[in-house]
Scaffold this motif. Structure first.
Motif, mmCIF file in Angstrom:
data_model
loop_
_atom_site.group_PDB
_atom_site.id
_atom_site.type_symbol
_atom_site.label_atom_id
_atom_site.label_comp_id
_atom_site.label_asym_id
_atom_site.label_seq_id
_atom_site.Cartn_x
_atom_site.Cartn_y
_atom_site.Cartn_z
ATOM 1 N N ILE A 72 0.864 -1.179 0.000
ATOM 2 C CA ILE A 72 0.000 0.000 0.000
ATOM 3 C C ILE A 72 0.901 1.229 0.000
ATOM 4 O O ILE A 72 1.714 1.419 0.907
ATOM 5 N N GLY A 73 0.778 2.059 -1.017
ATOM 6 C CA GLY A 73 1.545 3.300 -1.048
ATOM 7 C C GLY A 73 0.904 4.346 -0.153
ATOM 8 O O GLY A 73 -0.313 4.498 -0.133
ATOM 9 N N SER A 74 1.730 5.068 0.588
ATOM 10 C CA SER A 74 1.247 6.113 1.491
ATOM 11 C C SER A 74 1.918 7.434 1.130
ATOM 12 O O SER A 74 3.113 7.615 1.409
ATOM 13 N N PRO A 75 1.215 8.368 0.500
ATOM 14 C CA PRO A 75 1.807 9.679 0.213
ATOM 15 C C PRO A 75 2.090 10.446 1.506
ATOM 16 O O PRO A 75 1.240 10.529 2.391
ATOM 17 N N VAL A 76 3.289 10.987 1.589
ATOM 18 C CA VAL A 76 3.726 11.752 2.759
ATOM 19 C C VAL A 76 3.887 13.215 2.351
ATOM 20 O O VAL A 76 4.600 13.517 1.383
ATOM 21 N N ASP A 77 3.232 14.112 3.072
ATOM 22 C CA ASP A 77 3.373 15.547 2.826
ATOM 23 C C ASP A 77 4.705 16.001 3.400
ATOM 24 O O ASP A 77 4.958 15.852 4.598
ATOM 25 N N PHE A 78 5.579 16.561 2.535
ATOM 26 C CA PHE A 78 6.911 16.954 3.010
ATOM 27 C C PHE A 78 7.092 18.473 3.060
ATOM 28 O O PHE A 78 8.234 18.966 3.112
ATOM 29 N N ARG A 79 6.007 19.228 3.089
ATOM 30 C CA ARG A 79 6.125 20.688 3.144
ATOM 31 C C ARG A 79 6.990 21.152 4.317
ATOM 32 O O ARG A 79 7.835 22.023 4.169
ATOM 33 N N THR A 80 6.738 20.590 5.508
ATOM 34 C CA THR A 80 7.455 21.047 6.699
ATOM 35 C C THR A 80 8.889 20.536 6.740
ATOM 36 O O THR A 80 9.659 20.954 7.604
ATOM 37 N N HIS A 81 9.264 19.644 5.841
ATOM 38 C CA HIS A 81 10.616 19.094 5.821
ATOM 39 C C HIS A 81 11.537 19.843 4.862
ATOM 40 O O HIS A 81 12.706 19.484 4.727
ATOM 41 N N LEU A 82 10.992 20.860 4.171
ATOM 42 C CA LEU A 82 11.796 21.621 3.219
ATOM 43 C C LEU A 82 12.494 22.782 3.924
ATOM 44 O O LEU A 82 12.173 23.147 5.051
ATOM 45 N N VAL A 83 13.474 23.356 3.232
ATOM 46 C CA VAL A 83 14.254 24.471 3.776
ATOM 47 C C VAL A 83 14.200 25.642 2.791
ATOM 48 O O VAL A 83 14.829 25.584 1.734
ATOM 49 N N PRO A 84 13.455 26.705 3.125
ATOM 50 C CA PRO A 84 12.569 26.842 4.290
ATOM 51 C C PRO A 84 11.281 26.069 4.076
ATOM 52 O O PRO A 84 10.947 25.686 2.954
ATOM 53 N N PRO A 85 10.525 25.818 5.169
ATOM 54 C CA PRO A 85 9.265 25.086 5.027
ATOM 55 C C PRO A 85 8.286 25.829 4.116
ATOM 56 O O PRO A 85 8.313 27.053 3.994
#
Length: 462
Positions: free
Chosen positions: A282-295
């Protein structure tokens, strides 16, 4: 922020990043749209949606773009849209508001009709109106946006702003013009050791795949990319069922996402997999907005999700809650190790240059891609219950599939309900089989709320 080459201030004029290019290519093969819906009870003044769309365009630079490419289809880049207005289409619904007319419109038109990539804008609005001009007037508002510039979070946020702007057309603060997502990855992912990091990520993915040996959903006959048509089935849990689910997940030491993924895996295995199947991916999309620099904030348009695989144990002895805890544990481990960010960076090597040269990438996605069966869950979405005199309910989103897989479940909680939309590729499943999977998943989940299994470990979290 390398990769950002804007033209005028606040305008996006740059080459597409690898992830944007991949979505753009997928969309040329088979439409890849994201749709948001909300039910609005009350009267909409004439022209309100046109004015609201104009306010959205002023706020969001990615709503002012089209995509241009070389004659051979390579080197795509964002350019100014030929028309700065978001088109509005009105549909008169004859049945009652509860008839699901909006879902029919999404299924028959919005998921299968591509947006105009060459002239833009990459969005359109549909107003499904019931009983206009009467005290019972209400509307199902649909906002369709290309996945090149939007994910589920983006399209629901844009829909919220659309409703607010229909009430008060004064545009909000203009959003900044951002570079591609890859340009904002942390240095540890995107720095000089990137080649070694990617090699390790590829090796880890292959090892996990070989160890799990998951069963994958495949069509009865091969489907060419241009023949893949996304269809929709809508399901939901009411307030009581949602409360029971969240309470049980807390007691079982898992998350709602884990429980939904486990129910989906058990349903897919029960309806599709051969006897003896032990694992479903099962693929689970993960939101990575807060993991970027800058978020990056939720109001910034763009696609900021990466799908990681979770391998769910199924079979006669596998219970829902044990499987749910396994999904939750594996997904947390993937996020802690930044596996999803490595997959984003990996697209630099895998994203083909054009649709004409995409056959190898599409074949690889069919054989090993994590989106074969996918569950995209946004959790609780902060969508208002009222704007002015309008009552709002049922805010939710639906995702097109294109060539990324064969079955996708999109989930979000809003207005005291859990909205569970299943999209599938017609021809790979068919309406009857897809309906069985959707109903089986819902039944499995609800039955699990009543069934007692082995208690959760003490380390469990809600």
């Amino acid at each position: 922020m390398s990769g950002a080459r804007p033209g005028a201030a606040g305008e996006v004029r740059r080459p597409l990043g690898p992830m944007e290019r991949w979505y753009w290519i997928c969309d040329q093969l088979s439409p890849l749209n994201v749709v948001a819906r909300v039910h609005l009870r009350g009267a909409l003044p004439a022209g309100a949606l046109d004015r609201a769309g104009a306010a959205l365009v002023l706020e969001n630079p990615l709503l002012r773009v089209a995509v241009a490419a070389r004659p051979d289809g390579s080197r795509p880049r964002f350019v100014a849209a030929g028309d700065g207005r978001i088109p509005v289409r009105t549909v008169r619904a004859d049945g009652p508001p509860c008839s699901g007319r909006w879902a029919q419109e999404v299924d028959a038109v919005e998921l299968v009709t591509p947006l105009d990539r060459r002239s833009g804008p990459l969005a359109r609005i549909v107003d499904v109106v019931h009983d206009p001009g009467t005290p019972e007037e209400c509307h199902d508002l649909l906002l369709t946006v290309s996945h090149v510039i939007a994910d589920g979070t983006t399209v629901l946020e844009l829909l919220r702003r659309l409703v607010e702007s229909a009430h008060d057309p004064a545009p909000g603060p203009a959003r900044p013009a951002l570079p591609p997502p890859e340009a904002l990855l942390p240095r540890r992912i995107n720095g000089l050791p990137r080649a070694a990091h990617l090699a390790l990520a590829i090796a880890a993915e292959q090892f996990a795949l070989l160890a799990a040996r998951p069963w994958r959903l495949t069509p009865p006959v091969p489907l060419q990319p241009q023949h893949r048509r996304t269809r929709l089935l809508h399901r939901e849990l009411d307030a009581g069922q949602l409360a029971a689910l969240t309470d049980r997940c807390h007691r079982e030491g898992t998350t709602v996402h884990g429980a939904l993924a486990a129910a989906l895996a058990l349903a897919v295995a029960g309806a599709q997999a051969p006897a003896g199947t032990r694992t479903v991916c099962i693929g689970s999309p993960v939101d990575f907005r807060t993991h970027l620099v800058p978020p990056v904030g939720p109001r910034d348009a763009g696609a900021y999700v990466a799908t990681v695989p979770t391998y769910v144990r199924v079979g006669p002895a596998a219970g829902l809650w044990a499987a749910a805890r396994g999904v939750t544990r594996d997904l947390r481990r993937s996020v802690r190790s930044r596996r999803h960010l490595a997959l984003v960076s990996l697209l630099r090597l895998m994203s083909p240059p054009s649709a004409a040269r995409s056959a190898r990438a599409v074949t690889a996605v069919d054989r090993q891609g994590p989106g074969n069966v996918c569950l995209s869950n946004l959790g609780v979405v902060d969508f208002p219950d009222r704007v002015g005199r309008w009552e709002l309910s049922g805010a939710q989103f639906v995702a097109g599939i294109s060539v990324s897989g064969y079955l996708v479940a999109t989930v979000n909680t809003s207005h005291a309900a859990l909205h569970w939309n299943f999209t599938y590729i017609d021809g790979a499943l068919g309406a009857e089989r897809a309906g069985r999977i959707a109903d089986h998943a819902v039944r499995t989940l609800l039955a699990g709320l009543r069934r007692t299994e082995t208690p959760a470990p003490t380390e469990a979290r809600g």
